[in-house]
Design a protein around this motif. Structure first.
Motif, PDB file in Angstrom:
ATOM      1  N   SER A   9      34.983  35.005  44.200  1.00  0.00           N
ATOM      2  CA  SER A   9      35.503  35.177  45.562  1.00  0.00           C
ATOM      3  C   SER A   9      36.914  34.630  45.690  1.00  0.00           C
ATOM      4  O   SER A   9      37.734  35.177  46.446  1.00  0.00           O
ATOM      5  CB  SER A   9      34.577  34.495  46.567  1.00  0.00           C
ATOM      6  OG  SER A   9      34.516  33.089  46.344  1.00  0.00           O
ATOM      7  N   MET A  10      37.240  33.574  44.960  1.00  0.00           N
ATOM      8  CA  MET A  10      38.595  33.031  45.005  1.00  0.00           C
ATOM      9  C   MET A  10      39.588  34.027  44.411  1.00  0.00           C
ATOM     10  O   MET A  10      40.657  34.284  44.984  1.00  0.00           O
ATOM     11  CB  MET A  10      38.652  31.708  44.252  1.00  0.00           C
ATOM     12  CG  MET A  10      40.013  31.037  44.290  1.00  0.00           C
ATOM     13  SD  MET A  10      40.015  29.472  43.400  1.00  0.00           S
ATOM     14  CE  MET A  10      39.611  30.035  41.739  1.00  0.00           C
ATOM     15  N   LEU A  11      39.245  34.607  43.268  1.00  0.00           N
ATOM     16  CA  LEU A  11      40.128  35.587  42.648  1.00  0.00           C
ATOM     17  C   LEU A  11      40.253  36.836  43.516  1.00  0.00           C
ATOM     18  O   LEU A  11      41.356  37.371  43.708  1.00  0.00           O
ATOM     19  CB  LEU A  11      39.609  35.956  41.259  1.00  0.00           C
ATOM     20  CG  LEU A  11      39.590  34.824  40.221  1.00  0.00           C
ATOM     21  CD1 LEU A  11      38.947  35.309  38.928  1.00  0.00           C
ATOM     22  CD2 LEU A  11      40.995  34.298  39.959  1.00  0.00           C
ATOM     23  N   ALA A  12      39.120  37.313  44.045  1.00  0.00           N
ATOM     24  CA  ALA A  12      39.161  38.510  44.882  1.00  0.00           C
ATOM     25  C   ALA A  12      39.896  38.241  46.192  1.00  0.00           C
ATOM     26  O   ALA A  12      40.697  39.074  46.643  1.00  0.00           O
ATOM     27  CB  ALA A  12      37.737  38.992  45.164  1.00  0.00           C
ATOM     28  N   GLY A  13      39.643  37.081  46.801  1.00  0.00           N
ATOM     29  CA  GLY A  13      40.331  36.757  48.043  1.00  0.00           C
ATOM     30  C   GLY A  13      41.831  36.635  47.859  1.00  0.00           C
ATOM     31  O   GLY A  13      42.618  37.090  48.704  1.00  0.00           O
ATOM     32  N   TYR A  14      42.244  36.052  46.749  1.00  0.00           N
ATOM     33  CA  TYR A  14      43.674  35.936  46.451  1.00  0.00           C
ATOM     34  C   TYR A  14      44.287  37.316  46.228  1.00  0.00           C
ATOM     35  O   TYR A  14      45.394  37.612  46.685  1.00  0.00           O
ATOM     36  CB  TYR A  14      43.885  35.059  45.228  1.00  0.00           C
ATOM     37  CG  TYR A  14      45.331  34.820  44.878  1.00  0.00           C
ATOM     38  CD1 TYR A  14      46.160  34.098  45.729  1.00  0.00           C
ATOM     39  CD2 TYR A  14      45.868  35.314  43.689  1.00  0.00           C
ATOM     40  CE1 TYR A  14      47.495  33.879  45.412  1.00  0.00           C
ATOM     41  CE2 TYR A  14      47.195  35.088  43.367  1.00  0.00           C
ATOM     42  CZ  TYR A  14      48.002  34.371  44.230  1.00  0.00           C
ATOM     43  OH  TYR A  14      49.322  34.159  43.923  1.00  0.00           O
ATOM     44  N   GLY A  15      43.559  38.183  45.542  1.00  0.00           N
ATOM     45  CA  GLY A  15      44.065  39.529  45.302  1.00  0.00           C
ATOM     46  C   GLY A  15      44.196  40.329  46.579  1.00  0.00           C
ATOM     47  O   GLY A  15      45.224  40.997  46.808  1.00  0.00           O
ATOM     48  N   PHE A  16      43.183  40.273  47.447  1.00  0.00           N
ATOM     49  CA  PHE A  16      43.243  41.005  48.717  1.00  0.00           C
ATOM     50  C   PHE A  16      44.304  40.437  49.652  1.00  0.00           C
ATOM     51  O   PHE A  16      44.842  41.153  50.494  1.00  0.00           O
ATOM     52  CB  PHE A  16      41.879  40.980  49.405  1.00  0.00           C
ATOM     53  CG  PHE A  16      40.899  41.970  48.858  1.00  0.00           C
ATOM     54  CD1 PHE A  16      41.135  43.332  48.955  1.00  0.00           C
ATOM     55  CD2 PHE A  16      39.737  41.548  48.236  1.00  0.00           C
ATOM     56  CE1 PHE A  16      40.238  44.256  48.443  1.00  0.00           C
ATOM     57  CE2 PHE A  16      38.833  42.460  47.713  1.00  0.00           C
ATOM     58  CZ  PHE A  16      39.084  43.817  47.822  1.00  0.00           C
ATOM     59  N   SER A  17      44.598  39.163  49.525  1.00  0.00           N
ATOM     60  CA  SER A  17      45.551  38.529  50.422  1.00  0.00           C
ATOM     61  C   SER A  17      46.994  38.701  49.991  1.00  0.00           C
ATOM     62  O   SER A  17      47.881  38.882  50.830  1.00  0.00           O
ATOM     63  CB  SER A  17      45.237  37.026  50.539  1.00  0.00           C
ATOM     64  OG  SER A  17      46.224  36.359  51.286  1.00  0.00           O
ATOM     65  N   ARG A  18      47.264  38.665  48.682  1.00  0.00           N
ATOM     66  CA  ARG A  18      48.638  38.587  48.215  1.00  0.00           C
ATOM     67  C   ARG A  18      49.136  39.816  47.457  1.00  0.00           C
ATOM     68  O   ARG A  18      50.335  39.932  47.231  1.00  0.00           O
ATOM     69  CB  ARG A  18      48.787  37.351  47.311  1.00  0.00           C
ATOM     70  CG  ARG A  18      48.709  36.023  48.072  1.00  0.00           C
ATOM     71  CD  ARG A  18      49.831  35.943  49.089  1.00  0.00           C
ATOM     72  NE  ARG A  18      49.990  34.621  49.651  1.00  0.00           N
ATOM     73  CZ  ARG A  18      49.546  34.245  50.835  1.00  0.00           C
ATOM     74  NH1 ARG A  18      48.889  35.114  51.589  1.00  0.00           N
ATOM     75  NH2 ARG A  18      49.756  33.019  51.270  1.00  0.00           N
ATOM     76  N   PHE A  19      48.253  40.723  47.074  1.00  0.00           N
ATOM     77  CA  PHE A  19      48.690  41.876  46.295  1.00  0.00           C
ATOM     78  C   PHE A  19      48.470  43.160  47.080  1.00  0.00           C
ATOM     79  O   PHE A  19      47.537  43.247  47.895  1.00  0.00           O
ATOM     80  CB  PHE A  19      47.949  41.955  44.954  1.00  0.00           C
ATOM     81  CG  PHE A  19      48.238  40.802  44.041  1.00  0.00           C
ATOM     82  CD1 PHE A  19      49.389  40.774  43.274  1.00  0.00           C
ATOM     83  CD2 PHE A  19      47.361  39.731  43.952  1.00  0.00           C
ATOM     84  CE1 PHE A  19      49.663  39.714  42.428  1.00  0.00           C
ATOM     85  CE2 PHE A  19      47.610  38.662  43.109  1.00  0.00           C
ATOM     86  CZ  PHE A  19      48.778  38.656  42.348  1.00  0.00           C
ATOM     87  N   SER A  20      49.310  44.127  46.821  1.00  0.00           N
ATOM     88  CA  SER A  20      49.175  45.457  47.421  1.00  0.00           C
ATOM     89  C   SER A  20      48.795  46.447  46.334  1.00  0.00           C
ATOM     90  O   SER A  20      49.443  46.519  45.287  1.00  0.00           O
ATOM     91  CB  SER A  20      50.485  45.888  48.077  1.00  0.00           C
ATOM     92  OG  SER A  20      50.819  45.026  49.152  1.00  0.00           O
TER      93      SER A  20
END
Length: 271
Positions: A82-93
């Protein structure tokens, strides 16, 4: 006067909530005869620790170890993913980001009971049926949607200027996540871990369906068997001792981490 009324209402509610716990705790110090007596008494006439001796003699330690193993696997994997996925959804397009995130959230509306049969067949197909690892995978699957949602909101609450400062200092994407972002979103990580812990530690239905061997039972299943008793008899003292042993880890962990839990919920709510 309003303040006095406020404290009075809070005191009454506190007593109402703590009374069942106090009753359960005092039941563990009664003899088997007194624990099953009718009408029951609140305070034991003779304090004894025989209930705890009987329940540990019955092998509760192995079931406690089973629950601990399942919880550790679930919490660690759910937090990392969830940390990796949350970071990806938050900071990457990336293409379809919003659609994928919405699809993940829609899984929260699927009743757990409605997919028990497909999950059972899937675990049987991959050879993980009747195993603690397979049970942990089921718990991870149902923890991830909420956990990803919480971690995405936690990362969204972090100012992007902090991330830009890390990039200027030469941080890579991985070092930026581990050294800069993780300490800031630590309350959100604790919140996700606590939700995963409580949901897994107290879960009953999945463990009852996916585990067949008695030596692999988790604590809730063990307590159900303990309640059944021999020839319909119930050892209320041992049963309540098992409940206290089950409750203690949840209470201790929550009291130690409650300030992070509250901060994590607030950080996840502002977005």
């Amino acid at each position: 006067m309003p303040r006095i009324l406020y404290y009075l209402v809070c005191s009454i509610l506190t007593i109402l909530f703590l009374f069942p716990l106090a009753w359960t705790l005092l039941m563990t110090f009664k003899t088997p005869t007194e624990a099953s007596a009718s009408p029951p008494t609140f305070f034991p006439r003779q304090f004894t620790l025989q209930s705890y001796v009987r329940i540990f003699s019955a092998g509760i330690a192995s079931y406690l170890g089973n629950s601990t193993l399942v919880v550790l696997i679930t919490v660690v994997v759910a937090v990392v993913l969830s940390m990796l996925a949350g970071y990806g959804f938050s900071r990457f397009s990336f293409p379809g980001k919003n659609v994928i995130f919405v699809l993940i959230l829609t899984t929260l509306m699927i009743p757990f009971q409605s997919i028990l049969t497909p999950l059972f067949l899937l675990l049987h197909f991959i050879g993980l049926n009747n195993s603690l690892v397979g049970l942990a995978l089921v718990y991870i699957t149902f923890q991830l949607p909420f956990s990803i949602f919480m971690m995405r909101n936690s990362f969204e609450s972090v100012p992007r200027e902090l991330e830009e400062a890390g990039l200027i200092d030469g941080c890579s994407t991985w070092s930026l996540l581990t050294r800069v972002m993780m300490p800031v979103v630590f309350p959100g990580i604790i919140t996700v871990a606590l939700f995963a812990f409580f949901a897994t530690w107290n879960e009953f239905l999945a463990a009852l369906i996916f585990i067949n061997d008695t030596d692999k039972y988790t604590l809730p299943i063990y307590l159900l068997n303990l309640q059944s008793g021999l020839y319909g008899t119930i050892d209320f003292g041992a049963l309540n001792a098992g409940l206290i042993i089950t409750i203690l880890p949840s209470v201790i962990i929550f009291l130690l981490l409650q300030r992070y839990y509250i901060n994590g919920l607030v950080a996840g709510a502002v977005k």
